[in-house]
Scaffold this active site. Structure first.
Site, short mmCIF file in Angstrom:
data_model
loop_
_atom_site.label_atom_id
_atom_site.label_comp_id
_atom_site.label_asym_id
_atom_site.label_seq_id
_atom_site.Cartn_x
_atom_site.Cartn_y
_atom_site.Cartn_z
N GLU A 154 -1.64 -15.88 -3.69
CA GLU A 154 -1.07 -14.76 -4.44
C GLU A 154 -0.54 -15.27 -5.77
OE1 GLU A 154 0.48 -11.55 -6.18
OE2 GLU A 154 -0.87 -11.52 -4.45
N ASP B 233 -8.90 -8.95 -1.91
CA ASP B 233 -8.21 -7.69 -2.19
C ASP B 233 -7.63 -7.75 -3.60
OD1 ASP B 233 -6.92 -5.26 -2.05
OD2 ASP B 233 -5.31 -5.96 -0.74
N CYS C 229 -9.55 -0.69 -4.73
CA CYS C 229 -9.03 0.63 -5.06
C CYS C 229 -9.72 1.22 -6.28
CB CYS C 229 -7.52 0.57 -5.29
SG CYS C 229 -7.04 -0.48 -6.69
N GLN D 98 0.83 -1.19 0.00
CA GLN D 98 0.00 0.00 0.00
C GLN D 98 0.87 1.26 0.00
OE1 GLN D 98 -3.23 0.49 -0.27
NE2 GLN D 98 -3.85 -1.67 -0.35
N TYR E 3 -5.60 -12.84 -3.27
CA TYR E 3 -4.76 -11.75 -3.79
C TYR E 3 -3.98 -11.17 -2.61
CZ TYR E 3 -8.42 -12.16 -7.39
OH TYR E 3 -9.32 -12.62 -8.31
#
Length: 448
Positions: free
Chosen positions: A334, A377, A404, A277, A310
């Site tokens: 991932e 995510d 996002c 982030q 993710y």
């Protein structure tokens, strides 16, 4: 003034700025044609320069070059290079990355709330009030929307100077500061270095003050001697690596090929090209929102089975593992091999965590199991219908969704609703001040 002025290479129009739209622009109209205007505020009258147009185009794009009737929410832009009016007065476009810097922060957040609300209405049929929350300690530069970026990417001008791209353009403009970046990035003074032979530079400076990393992306044919020359101008306490985008390899030049991040009592190794982030306060803010939704709903008790999809380097995996304890389980998935290796190192002492590298849809198919809760995510494109359907079929009691992008998020919420789920909780955070971006955290549960 004429409503349309022809110049040697472009057209300027006078328009009334309409509502905000997703993507960092507002909607205006000229003779019935939609014009997406950047650097304006709803309600203003402005003169704009067309940046993308054509007689057959469905819509045009434009930048504000003069404000004829200003909104009370217009403020002086904090960064000359990103100020559209000032930049075009000097015959060049503004750099991207601070397209809302001419708007008061309070109005920025209200406009972002309008965008999120509109996307949810249009794509998911959800009508609910939205508040975009400010992030940062009062009195710090972050509350003014500055010095929050712990990561920054730069281009290089043809003359070898540090630069940034103009929006939707190959034009690279030289820069001598980056007000949105933390002090540790600006302190490197990369603009003083001859960067010939370098295509791109990525910089990471962890919020915990640990060693920064400069990642150089050399142009094809750049010799080792040229990299050494750049290296010699960087401080000794900074790690430096090169990145080959074709092979996906990060090569150590000095120090480490990763940075050491911290969040919620955990330390995380994040390789140079790995995801973390950007906002210095984002990790703890998002962890708090996710665990708050899941814990308060009774979905994150000791012994629970949880999936972190993710998962990146394990930002959420660690706190989830803490919550479920050794009697619970966390499946951490991932897709990126390098980032998945980071997650293995970061969570090696948590026996309740299983790290799997692979595409989420494949792992859900090949490792079919049930979960009490799922943390989702995804990247900006969202999870998509196939993954949503797989999650619904797995039968969790709740999904916490971190996003996002309001458009892909709203689309996916619509997919959940089509499968009998509902949006039970929603928070939005202003983790990208002075840009149109925001971060949302949602709680989704089966209806009834």
């Amino acid at each position: 003034m004429s409503s349309e002025t022809q110049t040697q290479s472009h057209t300027e129009l006078t328009v009334d700025v309409g509502p905000v739209a997703h993507g960092g622009h507002c909607v205006a109209r000229h003779e019935g044609r939609v014009v997406f205007v950047r650097h304006g505020i709803p309600g203003e009258k402005v003169r704009v320069r067309l940046t993308e147009s054509g007689p057959d185009a469905k819509f045009w794009r434009a930048d504000v070059v003069e404000v004829l009737a200003a909104s009370p929410d217009r403020v002086e832009h904090f960064w000359d290079l990103a100020d559209s009016v000032r930049s075009w007065s000097h015959r060049h476009p503004p750099v991207g990355g601070a397209e809302l810097g001419h708007i008061s922060l309070e109005r920025q957040r209200s406009l972002k709330a309008e965008v999120l609300a509109e996307q949810l209405r249009r794509l998911a049929g959800v009508d609910r009030p939205i508040t975009v929350e400010a992030v940062g300690e009062p009195g710090t530069p972050q509350t003014a929307g500055l010095a929050w970026r712990t990561r920054a990417g730069f281009a290089v001008t043809p003359a070898g100077k540090l630069g940034m791209h103009a929006h939707r353009s190959e034009t690279v403009l030289p820069v001598r500061d980056m007000p949105l970046a933390v002090d540790a990035i600006n302190a490197l003074r990369l603009w003083d270095i001859d960067l010939q032979g370098i295509d791109r530079i990525e910089v990471a400076a962890p919020a915990n003050g640990s060693r920064p990393l400069v990642l150089l992306v050399p142009a094809a044919g750049t010799r080792a001697k040229r990299l050494s020359a750049v290296l010699s101008h960087l401080p000794e306490d900074v790690s430096v690596a090169s990145f080959d985008p074709v092979k996906g390899e990060v090569l150590r030049l000095r120090g480490r090929t990763y940075v050491q991040e911290s969040a919620a009592g955990h330390d995380y190794r994040v390789t140079g090209d790995g995801f973390w982030q950007i906002h210095r306060d984002a990790p703890d803010t998002l962890i708090g929102a996710v665990t708050g939704f899941l814990h308060d709903g009774g979905f994150l008790d000791a012994g629970a089975a949880v999936a972190d999809l993710y998962a990146g380097a394990g930002l959420f995996t660690g706190p989830l593992a803490d919550a479920v304890g050794v009697t619970g389980s966390v499946l951490s998935v991932e897709g990126s091999p390098g980032t998945s290796r980071d997650a293995r190192k970061n969570l090696h002492d948590a026996p309740q965590v299983e790290i799997v590298q692979g595409r989420v849809e494949r792992v859900l198919r090949d490792k079919a199991r049930t979960f009490d809760a799922v943390l989702l995510d995804p990247p900006r494109a969202g999870a998509g219908k196939a993954v949503v359907n797989q999650l619904v079929a797995a039968g969790p009691r709740a999904v916490a969704y971190v996003s996002c992008d309001p458009a892909s998020f709203a689309r996916d919420v619509g997919y959940f609703q089509q499968s009998g789920w509902e949006l039970n909780g929603l928070r939005a955070f202003d983790l990208y001040p002075h840009t149109h971006h925001m971060e949302t955290v949602a709680l989704l549960t089966p209806r009834g």
